[in-house]
Design an enzyme around this catalytic site. Structure first.
Site, PDB file in Angstrom:
ATOM      1  N   LEU A 191      25.413  64.559  -7.311  1.00  0.00           N
ATOM      2  CA  LEU A 191      24.789  63.255  -6.646  1.00  0.00           C
ATOM      3  C   LEU A 191      23.185  63.483  -6.816  1.00  0.00           C
ATOM      4  CD1 LEU A 191      27.090  61.918  -3.937  1.00  0.00           C
ATOM      5  CD2 LEU A 191      26.985  61.123  -6.278  1.00  0.00           C
ATOM      6  N   ARG A 192      22.590  64.549  -6.699  1.00  0.00           N
ATOM      7  CA  ARG A 192      21.359  64.713  -7.052  1.00  0.00           C
ATOM      8  C   ARG A 192      20.341  64.498  -5.746  1.00  0.00           C
ATOM      9  NH1 ARG A 192      22.518  67.941 -10.924  1.00  0.00           N
ATOM     10  NH2 ARG A 192      22.841  67.134 -12.933  1.00  0.00           N
ATOM     11  N   ASN A 203      23.620  71.570  -5.177  1.00  0.00           N
ATOM     12  CA  ASN A 203      22.193  72.091  -5.854  1.00  0.00           C
ATOM     13  C   ASN A 203      21.491  71.021  -5.867  1.00  0.00           C
ATOM     14  OD1 ASN A 203      23.968  70.516  -7.498  1.00  0.00           O
ATOM     15  ND2 ASN A 203      23.239  71.829  -9.506  1.00  0.00           N
ATOM     16  N   HIS A 245      35.470  73.975 -13.404  1.00  0.00           N
ATOM     17  CA  HIS A 245      35.446  73.807 -14.725  1.00  0.00           C
ATOM     18  C   HIS A 245      36.083  74.901 -15.679  1.00  0.00           C
ATOM     19  CE1 HIS A 245      31.712  75.625 -14.073  1.00  0.00           C
ATOM     20  NE2 HIS A 245      30.973  74.581 -13.491  1.00  0.00           N
ATOM     21  N   ASP A 264      32.489  67.059 -13.009  1.00  0.00           N
ATOM     22  CA  ASP A 264      31.391  67.814 -13.138  1.00  0.00           C
ATOM     23  C   ASP A 264      30.119  66.753 -13.614  1.00  0.00           C
ATOM     24  OD1 ASP A 264      29.334  69.437 -13.222  1.00  0.00           O
ATOM     25  OD2 ASP A 264      29.986  70.818 -14.731  1.00  0.00           O
TER      26      ASP A 264
HETATM   27 ZN   LIG Z   1      29.228  74.594 -12.866  1.00  0.00          ZN
END
Ligand SMILES: [Zn+2]
Lengths: 317, 444, 180
Positions: free
Chosen positions: B61-62, B92, B232, B305
């Site tokens: 979602l940043r 992150n 993933h 992702d």
């Molecule tokens: Zn990743």
């Protein structure tokens, strides 16, 4: 020809055609007036994101011999290296009215991106993109081989049956890639020789044979031995232990030179590491085509610029 | 007309049965034929497939820090239009979600906007630096109630640290979601390593770099008796490792992204950075193995992702471009195309891999029996017969880095219901003010 | 589409013979004469003219013997308007063209742009004493102040018509026709 991005997929007629035009361009260098008016009024931009004095100079000379207006946009140290994107640069060049952009870039595919982006309408000529391709180098190599084989009777000929061995850092070499595809198109057969660390991990789709032993390859008495430049930084990345071992196993030293037939060509795209991948005697021997390659580079680049900038641009997508 | 009284008529449930669904005060209050309720907002469900609200275990979602790429609001909207009612937001961000403060902020932004439940994922290590554990307990005990911990974007490469993390989260019934990528083997990597990467001159990302970490981590999880989730999964070899681990009874779960179920490395030939993603698109053999594994349960879930990037990170040479694709808006369509329309799974399986199981892995309550009277109303209605030309206009987050632009995709989300109120109606997002208002009412 | 033959094989030979006599006359003999054909068919015509000259006056043979070709592709002003042309080789006599009388030979004279390009090309190769122009057919429609010194046949045409020159060495048949 709309762009020249790679030699992959080129057909034999096209390849021979380019080499033939280069023959005519080579004649110009022997004349009193070493210049043709052909590209008068066309603007050629040399866009070099990577330093390469030889390639840049070769293109400059080619463009000037064809009377094009030439601007060299050395991206090193300019706004480009300070984060200006490829897109902004391309749009700037388009606004300046560039007819052709000769691009050298450290990223593989940069020339493709430029050609497909729609940011610029100019003809794009790949002058080396990362570890992908360097098509004009392969063309000048093929031209040099053909000239050595057929001399003045070169026009119209291909390289059918020629056996070429390419030795060195295949994995990182754009010269090797472009040569593999072009030589296949021209009918030559290619053998790649390198330590396994410097060969791509999967060569199943490449039209080549490959091996690890240079000496075994020399036993086959190749017609051409092409040595690639080896970069010191590969040592620190554990591709091989040290220069001494590399030279001993994969260098064209005097002993290996003496095993070659008198008419075997020794090629190197330059710049050479004398004493590492090639001995001084090999580099300077009559078998060596190194200086011919440089001279032929100008003719090939003239031919390509001519073919890209003549003809109806829309007609031949 | 009460905005929170909804009547869906004649919808098809995942098990294939047909029913009306009445929603009142956030809950499914009646199921059956020919229901009616005065003042209800009615949705004609005839021909529509009802699915439990989709739950994404892997969303970027940043916010905070990279709001030019996405915010909690824009990402939530992208999720809702894609049929999601809950997303797990990766750690992150900047600052990294490694403290209770950051995860509570993200969580409450999600609550305020009200389009989906936003469940923050906590970082495994401080600053994602891979050296020191972050405040896992504080995040687990915070209002955000973090249950999933991941350094995604980076691999927890240090074996000892990974062991400790697996053990430590056991304390809170949490799970480590590992981004399996051996860092030394993938330095500067650009695409799948193979014949094509050699031809294109792009640095290879070898399958073994993923498989080696997964193999190590399932053994570690087994050794310490902890739960492990693999993000993933992208290779046939990884599938084999997971299959082996599950056969031994190791508590591992695995996810696959929609793009790894549909796209192959061949797309890199264009050097179009929209196809640059981490882990990279793989060979067709890998795609087929992933599909089979998802169908047979070896792979547990699909997670998007979703990785939005600003335009300039994708308008450049491949090497210079950022990794990642947006995926929330297209995920369900891609799963339909790759898995349902190809006959590998049915809609009940879609419900399992995109809702029930990801909710269970994330310990998200309310999703275990979604179409029952008394269950929280979290569902979405899809028209599987629709076909849409996927274009920028269908993207509702900030990122337009979708690999599907220009493709025709099947299926279209007609309505999404979250906590009993609509976030999507008639295929359009309900406006932000209405949704926020309904969310406030729901929270009481 | 109609095709009309305007010159047959015998007519072409007769025209070239006449041109040869005119060249010898205007040059007062065959000394220091260089015939340069413009590819593709101009080269064939130049070679034929050279043989006829030799047969008229075998003495010419020794001093003449200078038949070559001059490619003008790189000197054209319409590169962007036409499909890409592959250039043909230029072959000049070993003794060069400085001080010589150069006769440019082409099959059809039309706009004059090819000859303009040929004059530019010639200038980059040396400095002839004089340059003459011989063509098999002059079809009019000049766009530049250029005229031929030796003409096989004047053929007034409309711009829509096409002149096809076919020569045995290249085309297998020998004729000039108008296509309209
Ligand atoms: Zn990743």
């Amino acid at each position: 020809m709309r762009h020249l991005l790679s030699t992959k997929g080129i057909d034999r007629a096209t390849a021979v055609g380019i080499l033939d035009v280069a023959e005519d361009m080579a004649d110009v260098a022997t004349r009193e007036v070493k210049k043709l008016p052909t590209l008068r009024g066309k603007t050629v931009i040399n866009l070099f994101f990577e330093d390469s004095t030889r390639t840049r100079t070769s293109f400059e000379l080619a463009a000037k011999r064809l009377s094009a207006d030439l601007v060299t946009f050395s991206a090193k140290g300019s706004s480009v290296s300070k984060g200006e994107s490829l897109k902004d640069t391309a749009q700037t060049l388009a606004a300046m009215g560039a007819d052709a952009v000769v691009i050298r870039h450290s990223a593989s595919g940069a020339a493709h991106v430029l050609a497909q982006s729609g940011w610029i309408d100019a003809a794009i000529l790949n002058a080396g993109d990362g570890t992908h391709e360097h098509p004009t180098q392969a063309l000048l190599d093929a031209y040099t081989m053909r000239k050595r084989l057929h001399g003045v009777a070169s026009r119209g000929r291909d390289l059918d049956g020629l056996r070429v061995t390419i030795v060195g850092d295949i994995l990182h070499s754009r010269v090797a890639r472009s040569n593999v595809w072009l030589l296949e198109a021209l009918g030559a057969s290619v053998t790649l020789v390198a330590p396994a660390t410097l060969l791509p991990s999967d060569l199943s789709t490449w039209p080549v044979t490959y091996g690890y032993s240079f000496d075994a390859a020399l036993d086959q008495s190749p017609d051409v031995v092409m040595m690639l430049r080896i970069q010191a930084e590969r040592m620190s990345a554990a591709f091989f232990p040290n220069a001494r071992e590399y030279a001993r196993e994969w260098g064209l030293d005097d002993e290996r030179l003496d095993r070659l037939r008198a008419d075997t060509m020794v090629m190197h795209p330059g710049p050479m590491n004398r004493g590492l991948e090639i001995s001084a005697r090999a580099a300077d021997s009559p078998r060596s085509t190194v200086l011919e390659q440089v001279a032929n580079g100008v003719s090939i680049r003239m031919a390509v610029l001519y073919l890209l900038l003549s003809g109806e641009r829309e007609a031949d997508q | 007309m009460s905005p929170t009284t909804l009547l869906i008529t004649a919808a098809t449930l995942p098990d294939g049965s047909h029913t009306d669904i009445l929603v009142e005060h956030g809950t499914i209050t009646e199921l059956g034929a020919r229901l009616s309720r005065a003042g209800a907002t009615t949705v004609d469900g005839d021909g529509l497939q009802a699915l439990p609200g989709l739950v994404d275990l892997h969303t970027h979602l940043r916010e905070p820090g990279f709001e030019q790429s996405e915010t909690v609001l824009t990402g939530s909207r992208a999720a809702a239009i894609g049929g999601f009612t809950a997303v797990h937001a990766m750690a992150n961000t900047s600052p990294v979600a490694d403290t209770a403060g950051v995860v509570e902020q993200v969580h409450s932004l999600g609550e305020q906007h009200g389009y989906v439940t936003v469940r923050p994922i906590g970082a495994v290590t401080m600053g994602l630096a891979g050296t020191q554990l972050s405040e896992i307990g504080a995040m687990a005990g915070s209002r955000a109630g973090v249950t999933v911990f991941s350094d995604d974007g980076k691999c927890v490469a240090d074996a000892l640290l990974m062991r400790r993390a697996l053990e430590y989260v056991k304390t809170f019934d949490g799970v480590i979601a590992q981004h399996a990528q051996e860092p030394r083997l993938t330095e500067g990597a650009q695409m799948n390593e193979g014949a094509l990467s050699g031809e294109l001159g792009l640095r290879g990302w070898p399958a073994v770099a993923e498989e080696a970490i997964i193999a190590r981590d399932v053994l570690l999880a087994h050794h310490v008796g902890a739960r492990l989730h693999i993000c993933h999964l992208s290779t046939a070899g990884s599938v084999e490792v997971i299959r082996w681990a599950k056969a031994r009874g190791i508590a591992v779960t695995a996810e696959v992204t929609p793009h790894h179920l549909l796209l192959t490395e061949e797309l890199a030939r264009s050097y179009d950075p929209r196809f640059k993603v981490n882990p990279p698109l793989r060979r067709d053999e890998d795609v087929q193995a992933l599909r089979t594994a998802l169908a047979d349960g070896t792979i547990d879930i699909v997670a998007t992702d979703h990785a939005p990037h600003p335009m300039e990170s994708k308008e450049c040479a491949w090497d210079e471009a950022s990794f990642g694709m947006v995926g929330l808006e297209s995920a369900l369509s891609v799963v339909q195309l790759a898995m349902v329309d190809s006959g590998l799974i049915g809609w009940a399986d879609v419900a399992r891999v995109l809702s029930t199981t990801p909710a269970r892995i994330g310990r998200l309550a309310g999703y275990s029996d979604p179409f029952a009277v008394g269950a929280p109303a979290q569902f979405t209605l899809v028209d599987p017969s629709a076909r849409r030309e996927f274009a920028v206009g269908q993207l509702h987050g900030k990122g337009v880095n979708s690999p599907y632009l220009g493709r025709t995709l099947p299926g279209r989300v007609v309505a999404t219901v979250h906590d009993g109120y609509a976030t999507v109606l008639d295929g359009e997002l309900v406006d932000a003010a209405t949704v926020a208002q309904n969310a406030r009412v729901h929270r009481g | 589409m109609t095709v009309r033959t305007v010159l047959q094989s015998a007519d072409i030979t007769r025209a070239l013979t006449r041109i040869s006599h005119e060249i010898l006359e205007s040059n007062r003999g065959g000394s220091d004469l260089v015939l340069l054909g413009i590819p593709t068919r101009g080269v064939i015509l130049a070679q034929r003219l050279g043989r006829i000259l030799e047969s008229i006056d075998p003495a010419v043979g020794e001093s003449l013997a200078s038949v070559g070709s001059l490619d003008v592709t790189m000197y054209r002003d319409d590169l962007g308007a036409q499909p890409t042309r592959a250039p043909s080789p230029t072959q000049l006599p070993a003794s060069g063209i400085d001080g010589k009388t150069v006769v440019l030979v082409d099959d059809v004279l039309y706009s004059g742009r090819t000859i303009r390009a040929a004059l530019d090309a010639l200038g980059d190769h040396g400095r002839p004493r004089a340059v003459r122009l011989a063509v098999l057919v002059d079809r009019g429609h000049r766009e530049l102040p250029i005229r031929a010194d030796f003409v096989g046949k004047n053929l007034p045409t409309s711009a829509e018509e096409r002149i096809n020159v076919r020569l045995r060495e290249i085309d297998g048949i020998e004729e000039v026709s108008i296509e309209s």
